[in-house]
Write a protein that holds these residues in place. Structure first.
Motif, PDB file in Angstrom:
ATOM      1  N   LYS A 137       0.758  -1.058   0.051  1.00  0.00           N
ATOM      2  CA  LYS A 137      -0.082   0.014  -0.021  1.00  0.00           C
ATOM      3  C   LYS A 137       0.951   1.126   0.058  1.00  0.00           C
ATOM      4  CE  LYS A 137      -3.733  -0.037   2.384  1.00  0.00           C
ATOM      5  NZ  LYS A 137      -4.607   0.175   1.282  1.00  0.00           N
ATOM      6  N   VAL A 138       0.725   2.192  -0.945  1.00  0.00           N
ATOM      7  CA  VAL A 138       1.600   3.493  -1.083  1.00  0.00           C
ATOM      8  C   VAL A 138       1.011   4.117   0.247  1.00  0.00           C
ATOM      9  CG1 VAL A 138       1.855   5.451  -2.357  1.00  0.00           C
ATOM     10  CG2 VAL A 138       1.341   3.308  -3.594  1.00  0.00           C
ATOM     11  N   VAL A 139       1.999   4.695   0.897  1.00  0.00           N
ATOM     12  CA  VAL A 139       1.991   5.343   2.185  1.00  0.00           C
ATOM     13  C   VAL A 139       2.225   7.036   1.725  1.00  0.00           C
ATOM     14  CG1 VAL A 139       2.860   5.678   4.181  1.00  0.00           C
ATOM     15  CG2 VAL A 139       2.699   3.605   3.646  1.00  0.00           C
ATOM     16  N   ARG A 140       3.294   7.099   1.034  1.00  0.00           N
ATOM     17  CA  ARG A 140       3.440   8.776   0.805  1.00  0.00           C
ATOM     18  C   ARG A 140       4.199   8.762  -0.586  1.00  0.00           C
ATOM     19  NH1 ARG A 140       7.830  12.136   4.381  1.00  0.00           N
ATOM     20  NH2 ARG A 140       7.364  13.930   3.463  1.00  0.00           N
ATOM     21  N   VAL A 141       3.816   9.723  -1.115  1.00  0.00           N
ATOM     22  CA  VAL A 141       4.460  10.084  -2.879  1.00  0.00           C
ATOM     23  C   VAL A 141       5.025  11.342  -2.716  1.00  0.00           C
ATOM     24  CG1 VAL A 141       4.020  10.463  -5.069  1.00  0.00           C
ATOM     25  CG2 VAL A 141       2.544   9.092  -4.038  1.00  0.00           C
ATOM     26  N   LEU A 142       6.461  11.043  -3.164  1.00  0.00           N
ATOM     27  CA  LEU A 142       7.352  12.177  -2.776  1.00  0.00           C
ATOM     28  C   LEU A 142       7.827  12.695  -4.221  1.00  0.00           C
ATOM     29  CD1 LEU A 142       9.656  10.579  -0.520  1.00  0.00           C
ATOM     30  CD2 LEU A 142       7.997  12.208   0.201  1.00  0.00           C
ATOM     31  N   PRO A 143       7.144  13.826  -4.881  1.00  0.00           N
ATOM     32  CA  PRO A 143       7.416  14.271  -6.310  1.00  0.00           C
ATOM     33  C   PRO A 143       8.675  15.007  -6.305  1.00  0.00           C
ATOM     34  CG  PRO A 143       5.349  15.272  -5.260  1.00  0.00           C
ATOM     35  CD  PRO A 143       5.979  14.802  -4.075  1.00  0.00           C
ATOM     36  N   GLY A 144       9.200  15.672  -5.236  1.00  0.00           N
ATOM     37  CA  GLY A 144      10.682  15.844  -5.174  1.00  0.00           C
ATOM     38  C   GLY A 144      11.881  15.047  -5.648  1.00  0.00           C
ATOM     39  N   ILE A 199       5.510  11.343 -10.591  1.00  0.00           N
ATOM     40  CA  ILE A 199       4.974  10.296  -9.852  1.00  0.00           C
ATOM     41  C   ILE A 199       3.741  10.342  -9.576  1.00  0.00           C
ATOM     42  CG2 ILE A 199       5.794  11.062  -7.712  1.00  0.00           C
ATOM     43  CD1 ILE A 199       6.693   7.835  -7.434  1.00  0.00           C
ATOM     44  N   GLN A 200       3.154  11.404  -9.294  1.00  0.00           N
ATOM     45  CA  GLN A 200       1.737  11.920  -9.117  1.00  0.00           C
ATOM     46  C   GLN A 200       1.013  11.276 -10.193  1.00  0.00           C
ATOM     47  OE1 GLN A 200       4.087  14.374  -8.965  1.00  0.00           O
ATOM     48  NE2 GLN A 200       3.259  15.954  -8.000  1.00  0.00           N
ATOM     49  N   ASP A 201       1.211  11.195 -11.277  1.00  0.00           N
ATOM     50  CA  ASP A 201       0.354  10.638 -12.233  1.00  0.00           C
ATOM     51  C   ASP A 201       0.467   9.178 -12.428  1.00  0.00           C
ATOM     52  OD1 ASP A 201      -0.058  13.212 -13.478  1.00  0.00           O
ATOM     53  OD2 ASP A 201       1.716  12.796 -14.768  1.00  0.00           O
ATOM     54  N   MET A 202       1.285   8.521 -11.630  1.00  0.00           N
ATOM     55  CA  MET A 202       1.370   7.116 -11.472  1.00  0.00           C
ATOM     56  C   MET A 202       0.743   6.448 -10.290  1.00  0.00           C
ATOM     57  SD  MET A 202       5.458   6.619 -12.329  1.00  0.00           S
ATOM     58  CE  MET A 202       6.171   7.729 -13.580  1.00  0.00           C
ATOM     59  N   LEU A 203       1.019   7.116  -9.142  1.00  0.00           N
ATOM     60  CA  LEU A 203       0.746   6.532  -7.674  1.00  0.00           C
ATOM     61  C   LEU A 203      -0.073   7.893  -6.866  1.00  0.00           C
ATOM     62  CD1 LEU A 203       3.641   4.551  -6.682  1.00  0.00           C
ATOM     63  CD2 LEU A 203       1.913   3.816  -7.758  1.00  0.00           C
ATOM     64  N   ARG A 204      -0.850   7.241  -5.886  1.00  0.00           N
ATOM     65  CA  ARG A 204      -1.466   7.942  -5.027  1.00  0.00           C
ATOM     66  C   ARG A 204      -1.311   7.501  -3.633  1.00  0.00           C
ATOM     67  NH1 ARG A 204      -5.502   5.335  -7.628  1.00  0.00           N
ATOM     68  NH2 ARG A 204      -7.281   4.244  -6.116  1.00  0.00           N
ATOM     69  N   ALA A 205      -1.479   7.920  -2.542  1.00  0.00           N
ATOM     70  CA  ALA A 205      -1.317   7.554  -1.255  1.00  0.00           C
ATOM     71  C   ALA A 205      -2.512   6.650  -1.204  1.00  0.00           C
ATOM     72  CB  ALA A 205      -1.414   8.581  -0.183  1.00  0.00           C
ATOM     73  N   GLY A 206      -2.515   5.402  -0.453  1.00  0.00           N
ATOM     74  CA  GLY A 206      -3.576   4.587  -0.411  1.00  0.00           C
ATOM     75  C   GLY A 206      -3.932   3.640  -1.276  1.00  0.00           C
ATOM     76  N   GLN A 207      -3.206   3.696  -2.399  1.00  0.00           N
ATOM     77  CA  GLN A 207      -3.283   2.830  -3.732  1.00  0.00           C
ATOM     78  C   GLN A 207      -2.555   1.495  -3.372  1.00  0.00           C
ATOM     79  OE1 GLN A 207      -1.877   4.497  -7.180  1.00  0.00           O
ATOM     80  NE2 GLN A 207      -1.671   2.382  -8.282  1.00  0.00           N
ATOM     81  N   ASP A 208      -3.178   0.243  -3.427  1.00  0.00           N
ATOM     82  CA  ASP A 208      -2.554  -0.868  -3.719  1.00  0.00           C
ATOM     83  C   ASP A 208      -1.728  -1.198  -4.820  1.00  0.00           C
ATOM     84  OD1 ASP A 208      -3.930  -1.520  -1.321  1.00  0.00           O
ATOM     85  OD2 ASP A 208      -5.690  -2.689  -2.293  1.00  0.00           O
ATOM     86  N   ILE A 209      -0.508  -1.944  -4.630  1.00  0.00           N
ATOM     87  CA  ILE A 209       0.328  -1.830  -5.605  1.00  0.00           C
ATOM     88  C   ILE A 209       1.173  -3.363  -5.672  1.00  0.00           C
ATOM     89  CG2 ILE A 209       2.202  -0.719  -4.603  1.00  0.00           C
ATOM     90  CD1 ILE A 209       3.133   0.156  -7.268  1.00  0.00           C
ATOM     91  N   LEU A 210       1.396  -3.974  -6.637  1.00  0.00           N
ATOM     92  CA  LEU A 210       2.036  -5.354  -6.533  1.00  0.00           C
ATOM     93  C   LEU A 210       3.593  -5.131  -6.729  1.00  0.00           C
ATOM     94  CD1 LEU A 210       1.807  -8.649  -6.596  1.00  0.00           C
ATOM     95  CD2 LEU A 210       2.039  -8.574  -9.306  1.00  0.00           C
ATOM     96  N   VAL A 211       4.452  -5.530  -5.650  1.00  0.00           N
ATOM     97  CA  VAL A 211       5.660  -5.170  -6.020  1.00  0.00           C
ATOM     98  C   VAL A 211       6.526  -6.090  -5.449  1.00  0.00           C
ATOM     99  CG1 VAL A 211       5.577  -2.639  -5.211  1.00  0.00           C
ATOM    100  CG2 VAL A 211       5.563  -4.098  -3.506  1.00  0.00           C
TER     101      VAL A 211
END
Length: 498
Positions: free
Chosen positions: A45-52, A104-116
């Protein structure tokens, strides 16, 4: 001498030694309490997205959140179908592709499920490194459901064999999927390759079914333990024998070999003799030597290896070797020998990241070029990917070596509790002078007639002997009595003034 794999196992730890010509070239250890996670696949689960940083932190159920860079993010395919026919023609898969978002904001958002999947162990204070480009290793193939590429191990040298294997895999693979042909695949029949591919496709189907129903974060696939990974990844044609010191581990290994590589069963042996297996082959001594900073060369020269969190430095010295001709020839010969030893030590110690090699200065460009050529050729035999720059006029080589797990020193050792990992402590004279400066600063303001100083025994001895006159002067000037007391349990830098 033959190339051997030695495996030692007990309920708490597994150790694997790869010997080439009697020399330890690779060493692995896995303890049940901190088993490695590289290769594990998670529903995160994506916790935090860091654009910088063009990255995200993903919760996968580990102690620290894991790190996922934008370049390692792939879209999940909308559909995977696996319908098996006897000829394996019924497989179909819709391939994924890299995202084309500008941030990266176009790819992921906080709370999103992802297979890694984990590609690097947590190292130091850093969390695990992730990718969504999944790869599943088998005995002969690595399955890449997010790719359409067919690759061949660089260690397969025959172009004819490479072409044969590519044609087989291209014909058998599901549309829209990719494979890497491993070294162990060399010489294998189409039937054996098809079995390995079938196993990997079924495994991927199981992972996808778990993905649909599992909560996040969840572990969907765990890499086999060290013994089975060793048999799968290291047991190639140039290995003459695998010797296992544990009857239970041997029987488990035989079941695995019978299932995936039955033709290799005659080369797996059990050992239950005395002395222990690692002592019999001198592995314990070689492990101890691999933890030392200084490595002596046969000529009498030596190299010094210093590992830090940021990089590793390797310094080459002539030592006892003085040569028979001019200094340039001595430096050249020492550097050539050091280059061979350095490649061996990098592999044995599993040193990764940025590496700086300080060769002895050579004035002749052709000598620098020859040392660089030897170093580069030897690195081609290393399974870890390396990048190397030419020797500078200062005699420095900058290179990188792929790091996916901790080095041998990091695995077997911890920070020194005495120096707290610095590698050095303050000298007793430095500590004594600190005490002197503090006394001179605080003496004028105290009304006490007696001062007691508690110090390490070595510092106390310095005050009793060499600095006795200093203490007498302070006592006379301030009309106070100073008593030095030795404390055996004190750190050499520790002191108390009462």
């Amino acid at each position: 001498m033959e190339n051997l794999i030695l495996i030692e196992a007990n309920p708490y730890e597994r150790r694997v030694a790869l010997l080439e010509g009697g020399n330890l070239v690779e060493f692995y250890v896995e303890r049940e309490r901190d088993r490695g996670i590289v290769g594990n696949i998670y529903k995160g689960k994506v916790v935090r997205v860091l654009p910088g940083m063009q990255a995200a932190f993903v919760e996968v159920g580990l102690e620290r959140t894991a790190f996922l860079h934008a370049a390692d993010i792939y879209e999940m395919p909308e559909e995977f179908e696996f319908v098996r026919s006897e000829e394996m023609e019924g497989y179909h898969a819709q391939s994924s592709r890299p995202y084309h978002g500008t941030s990266i904001q176009d790819m992921l958002r906080a709370g999103q499920d992802i297979l890694v999947q984990v590609v690097k162990e947590p190292l130091g204070t850093k969390g695990a490194r992730l990718t969504s480009h999944i790869s599943l290793p088998g005995r002969y193939l690595v399955f890449m459901p997010m790719s359409t590429h067919i690759g061949v191990s660089r260690r397969i040298e025959s172009e004819k064999e490479k072409k044969r294997l590519r044609e087989i895999v291209s014909r058998l693979r599901p549309k829209g999927t990719g494979f890497i042909i491993r070294t162990a695949c060399e010489g294998m029949s189409e039937e054996e390759i098809a079995k390995d591919m079938d196993y990997l496709l079924r495994l991927w189907g199981d992972i996808l079914r778990k993905w649909e129903s599992a909560p996040s974060p969840s572990l969907l696939y765990q890499e086999p333990d060290l013994t089975l990974r060793t048999l799968r990844d290291l047991f190639t044609r140039d290995i003459k024998k695998v010797i296992i010191e544990s009857r239970e581990e041997y029987e488990r290994a035989i079941r695995f070999v019978d299932a995936y590589m039955p033709h290799l069963r005659p080369f797996v042996e059990s050992y239950a003799g005395d002395p222990p297996l690692f002592e019999l082959y001198g592995v314990e001594v070689q492990i101890g030597e691999a933890l030392e900073k200084k490595v002596w060369l046969k000529s009498g020269g030596y190299i010094v290896i210093d590992q830090t969190e940021a990089l590793t430095t390797i310094d080459v010295n002539t030592g006892k070797y003085v040569g028979r001709r001019d200094p340039e020839e001595t430096a050249f010969r020492t550097n050539l020998e050091a280059a061979r030893e350095i490649v061996y030590q990098l592999r044995l110690r599993n040193i990764g990241g940025i590496i700086i090699i300080d060769f002895i200065d050579m004035e002749k460009p052709r000598n620098r070029q020859e040392v660089y050529k030897v170093l580069k050729e030897l690195l081609k035999k290393d399974r870890a990917r390396t990048t190397i720059l030419k020797i500078s006029e200062l005699g420095l080589v900058e290179m990188t070596r792929k790091r996916v797990r901790e080095s041998l020193v990091q695995t077997l050792c911890g920070p020194c509790p005495y120096c707290e990992g610095r590698g050095f402590v303050k000298s007793k004279i430095t500590v004594a002078m600190e005490i002197y400066r503090r006394l001179m600063r605080e003496m004028p303001g105290t009304r006490k007639k007696k001062i007691v100083i508690y110090v390490h025994p070595e510092v106390a001895e310095l005050f009793y002997e060499e600095f006795r006159g200093m203490m007498d002067t302070i006592e006379r000037d301030y009309r106070k009595r100073i008593e030095i007391k030795s404390m055996n349990l004190f750190h050499i830098e520790q002191y108390e003034i009462l």
